[in-house]
Design an enzyme around this catalytic site. Structure first.
Site, PDB file in Angstrom:
ATOM      1  N   ARG A  97      -0.039 -15.798   4.437  1.00 52.00           N
ATOM      2  CA  ARG A  97      -0.751 -14.616   4.932  1.00 52.00           C
ATOM      3  C   ARG A  97      -2.186 -15.004   5.300  1.00 52.00           C
ATOM      4  NH1 ARG A  97       1.033  -9.733   0.935  1.00 52.00           N
ATOM      5  NH2 ARG A  97       0.251  -8.479   2.682  1.00 52.00           N
ATOM      6  N   SER A 145      -8.377  -6.610  10.352  1.00 50.31           N
ATOM      7  CA  SER A 145      -7.791  -6.154   9.089  1.00 50.31           C
ATOM      8  C   SER A 145      -8.759  -5.240   8.356  1.00 50.31           C
ATOM      9  CB  SER A 145      -7.454  -7.355   8.194  1.00 50.31           C
ATOM     10  OG  SER A 145      -7.203  -6.931   6.864  1.00 50.31           O
ATOM     11  N   ASP A 292       2.364   0.655   6.226  1.00 52.22           N
ATOM     12  CA  ASP A 292       3.269   0.620   5.075  1.00 52.22           C
ATOM     13  C   ASP A 292       4.297   1.745   5.111  1.00 52.22           C
ATOM     14  OD1 ASP A 292       2.191  -1.660   3.997  1.00 52.22           O
ATOM     15  OD2 ASP A 292       0.913  -0.631   2.549  1.00 52.22           O
ATOM     16  N   ARG A 324       8.317  -7.795   7.789  1.00 49.89           N
ATOM     17  CA  ARG A 324       9.016  -6.511   7.789  1.00 49.89           C
ATOM     18  C   ARG A 324       9.626  -6.173   9.144  1.00 49.89           C
ATOM     19  NH1 ARG A 324       4.697  -3.159   4.009  1.00 49.89           N
ATOM     20  NH2 ARG A 324       5.189  -4.275   2.066  1.00 49.89           N
ATOM     21  N   ARG A 368       8.421  -2.479  -0.761  1.00 49.95           N
ATOM     22  CA  ARG A 368       8.543  -1.353   0.160  1.00 49.95           C
ATOM     23  C   ARG A 368       9.892  -1.338   0.880  1.00 49.95           C
ATOM     24  NH1 ARG A 368       4.257   1.210  -0.863  1.00 49.95           N
ATOM     25  NH2 ARG A 368       2.198   0.225  -1.029  1.00 49.95           N
TER      26      ARG A 368
END
Length: 411
Positions: A97, A145, A292, A324, A368
């Site tokens: 990341r 970010s 999210d 994701r 999640r």
């Protein structure tokens, strides 16, 4: 692995959602730097917050943040202004990341940070010291970010020199910068916001002794998804209110404007299935400010056979606990839906949705993704691998499901 089902498909009861880890993590940093005697009520028990609290309470300079991405980013800024030699590392996924934008911003202020392996990623070595702003404006429009900006705002009063931070108005999750500003004001700081410029003044007036953390709105949306798929709903989300500071509350009507009704009583937010059970869909939904929530809504739209929906603002999903975008593509494919990238948007077509009984779903080691999948058990019994990943943000998730009639068999 678990087998998850719900025989009656009726949801009735009171649910105490977990405390917001977004608020908890910020308050822990602010407490450590500015107000060590502050009492924090209702602090999150999510693993991310436990990791951050343990690190801040210890004298350890070789820091392992595990997979706690928010803790990682906030600690990089904290260590940069705190005297000593620090090293920060984490899991293999955390080392994938990117952190370069935050490091570059801190270096503009004189921070001494070295990449120990791959440029732009953990592990890092940090020599903490006094930082200084040599100009009246720190141009951070290259930062996309919100957590990087939040990390810098929380240490701004500790940096020598008066300066404002210029941010990129188009950054993802900018609402969380607003959350940071609200919390800094609660801690007694004066924060000036003029267009794209933010300045936290050094002087502070704080006379409080404690702060209470609100429930987590992101966690509410798993229940929102379940409510749409259940036959009968009468839920009370204890402590949740549309007056809370979390801006996720604005997404209540992304799906099913008439299918659910919301009200508030002395306990919290009440959710019921309305008499008009007609579900309405929007053709376009933008999750750039709340990425999210995107997996939860994507799976819900599929389960409701929403037809074709354009989902925008998903660019940051590839940098989360898992990729994701890829995870959603796989899950939605298993549900006989198509989910493909066209230009900068993902197009979901759920006209042919199908869920076979006891379909086995991976969680991709992502909390999640696990909780976004769970509402499908109101349609058919499903199997979920590695269900324990929910401890990252909602440790009591499976227990809460059992209180409203879900059945869990551990396999």
């Amino acid at each position: 692995m678990i087998r998850l089902s719900h025989p009656t498909k009726s949801l009735k009861g009171k649910i105490s959602l977990p405390s917001s880890k977004s608020i908890s993590n910020r308050i822990l940093i602010l407490q450590k730097i500015y107000e060590p005697g502050l009492v924090i009520e209702n602090l999150s028990v999510a693993n991310d917050t436990i990791v951050l609290k343990r690190i801040l309470s210890s004298n350890e300079h070789n820091i392992d943040v595990q997979d706690a991405g928010t803790a990682f980013r906030f600690l990089v800024a904290y260590c940069a202004i705190t005297s000593g030699k620090w090293s920060i590392n984490g899991t293999a996924r955390l080392r994938e990341r990117p952190i370069s934008q935050l490091v570059d911003a801190l270096r503009l202020l004189g921070a001494d940070i070295t990449y120990l392996e791959k440029e732009g990623y953990a592990p890092l070595s940090i020599n903490g010291k006094k930082l200084k702003a040599n100009q009246s404006e720190l141009d951070l429009t290259f930062v996309d970010s919100s957590q990087f900006i939040s990390a810098l705002l929380m240490i701004q009063p500790m940096i020598e020199g008066e300066f404002s931070i210029k941010i990129n108005h188009k950054m993802n999750s900018k609402s969380f910068v607003k959350l940071t500003i609200i919390l800094m004001r609660k801690m007694g700081f004066s924060v000036e916001v003029k267009g794209a410029h933010i300045r936290v003044k050094k002087e502070r007036r704080f006379h409080g002794k404690f702060v209470r953390v609100e429930p987590d709105w992101t966690s509410f949306y798993y229940w929102y998804s379940m409510a749409h798929l259940a036959k009968d709903v009468d839920l009370c989300m204890v402590g949740l209110s549309q007056n809370n500071i979390h801006e996720e509350k604005k997404r209540l009507f992304d799906v099913g404007n008439k299918s659910l009704s919301f009200g508030e009583n002395g306990d919290g937010l009440c959710v019921k299935k309305s008499k008009d059970n007609k579900i309405e869909f929007m053709s376009k939904l933008n999750y750039s400010q709340f990425p999210d929530l995107a997996p939860t809504f994507a799976v819900l739209l599929a389960a409701l056979r929403a037809g074709e929906t354009e989902l925008m603002g998903l660019e940051s999903l590839k940098y989360k606990e898992c990729n994701r975008e890829e995870a959603l593509e796989q899950i939605l494919g298993m549900l006989n839906c198509t989910f493909g990238l066209e230009d900068k948007s993902w197009i979901l077509n759920a006209e042919n949705f199908e869920l076979k009984s006891e379909t086995l779903f991976s969680t991709f080691d992502d909390h999640r993704m696990a909780m976004s999948i769970a509402p499908l058990a109101l349609i058919q019994p499903i199997l979920i691998e590695n269900e324990s990943v929910v401890t990252k943000s909602y440790p009591n998730f499976w227990e809460d499901l059992q209180t409203v009639g879900f059945e869990i068999e551990y396999l």
